[in-house]
Design an enzyme around this catalytic site. Sequence first.
Site, PDB file in Angstrom:
ATOM      1  N   SER A 149      63.848   1.484 -20.479  1.00  0.00           N
ATOM      2  CA  SER A 149      63.134   0.230 -20.271  1.00  0.00           C
ATOM      3  C   SER A 149      61.648   0.463 -20.479  1.00  0.00           C
ATOM      4  CB  SER A 149      63.384  -0.277 -18.842  1.00  0.00           C
ATOM      5  OG  SER A 149      62.502  -1.322 -18.489  1.00  0.00           O
ATOM      6  N   TYR A 162      64.337   0.832  -9.792  1.00  0.00           N
ATOM      7  CA  TYR A 162      64.513   0.556 -11.222  1.00  0.00           C
ATOM      8  C   TYR A 162      63.695   1.543 -12.049  1.00  0.00           C
ATOM      9  CZ  TYR A 162      65.107  -2.266 -15.451  1.00  0.00           C
ATOM     10  OH  TYR A 162      65.431  -2.701 -16.722  1.00  0.00           O
TER      11      TYR A 162
END
Length: 300
Positions: A149, A162
């Site tokens: 990401s 995350y």
Amino acid sequence: MKSFTGKVAAITGAGSGMGRALAIALAREGCELALADQHGANLADTARLAQHAAVQNHGEEVEITTRVLDVAERDAMFSWAASSAAHHGRVNLVFNNAGVALSSTIEGMDHADLAWIVGVNFWGVVHGTQAFLPYLKSAGEGHIVNTSSVFGLFAQPGMSAYNATKFAVRGFTESLRQELDLMKCGVSATCVHPGGIRTNIVQASRIASNMTGFLIDNEQQSRSDFERLFITSADEAARVILDGVRHNKRRVLIGRDARAADCLARLLPATYQALVVASARRMQRRAQRNAAHDTSAHRA
């Protein structure tokens, strides 16, 4: 790997978003598919759309198999890899694409939520890589694509879990690529860093109550605000990823937001954190102001 025609690709998280877009794009080029997702109905829709794309653009159907599974379950992943290789005769491409999101402070994070996101985002990538790698090597030509990401490039408050999983995927994949380079086995690897992609990940994410009044006004408003930052379509993301595979890239950045974040982290590897905090403070003041207003209104 310059062409995907006649190849076999395994894709996790294929029920929606980038996974679905990848499946359709690959089928359009005549690539067979082994698709996996937790949601059977969504998976069936992807298979139908991919088959339509194959017929419409390649002139004939491609072999498509599906499996409902949780990528965090190691045995399920290894079973799927074995059955996929047996059914299709080989596997050439693996897209470890499945992912989830969690927003929470570190102090207030629930351990079950942490275990959930680590299981999907990190262990899912590990399981997919280890399960399929022997089959890719046997095929003599293969590529592993692991989805990190933009948050695998820089950190942000309230996203520690995350961030941790996506940084982990980045390190894991970069090490994997180096090992494969040393093996000279015909298999390569690419780490993908998407920015804001228009998928359903925000609506499916978990947002802890400790975020309200800390960085967000309320849960639904936070989801809406975050989705407005998503500037790249899943179809465009799939195109960029497949182009990265064709050019055997080590890292693929998707979207101008990802490129900007990468540049910021490279130029200001420590200072960027202060810039993020300054921006987060504005969000925090707004969240606290609105929370106080809501409390006063409730009392009245």
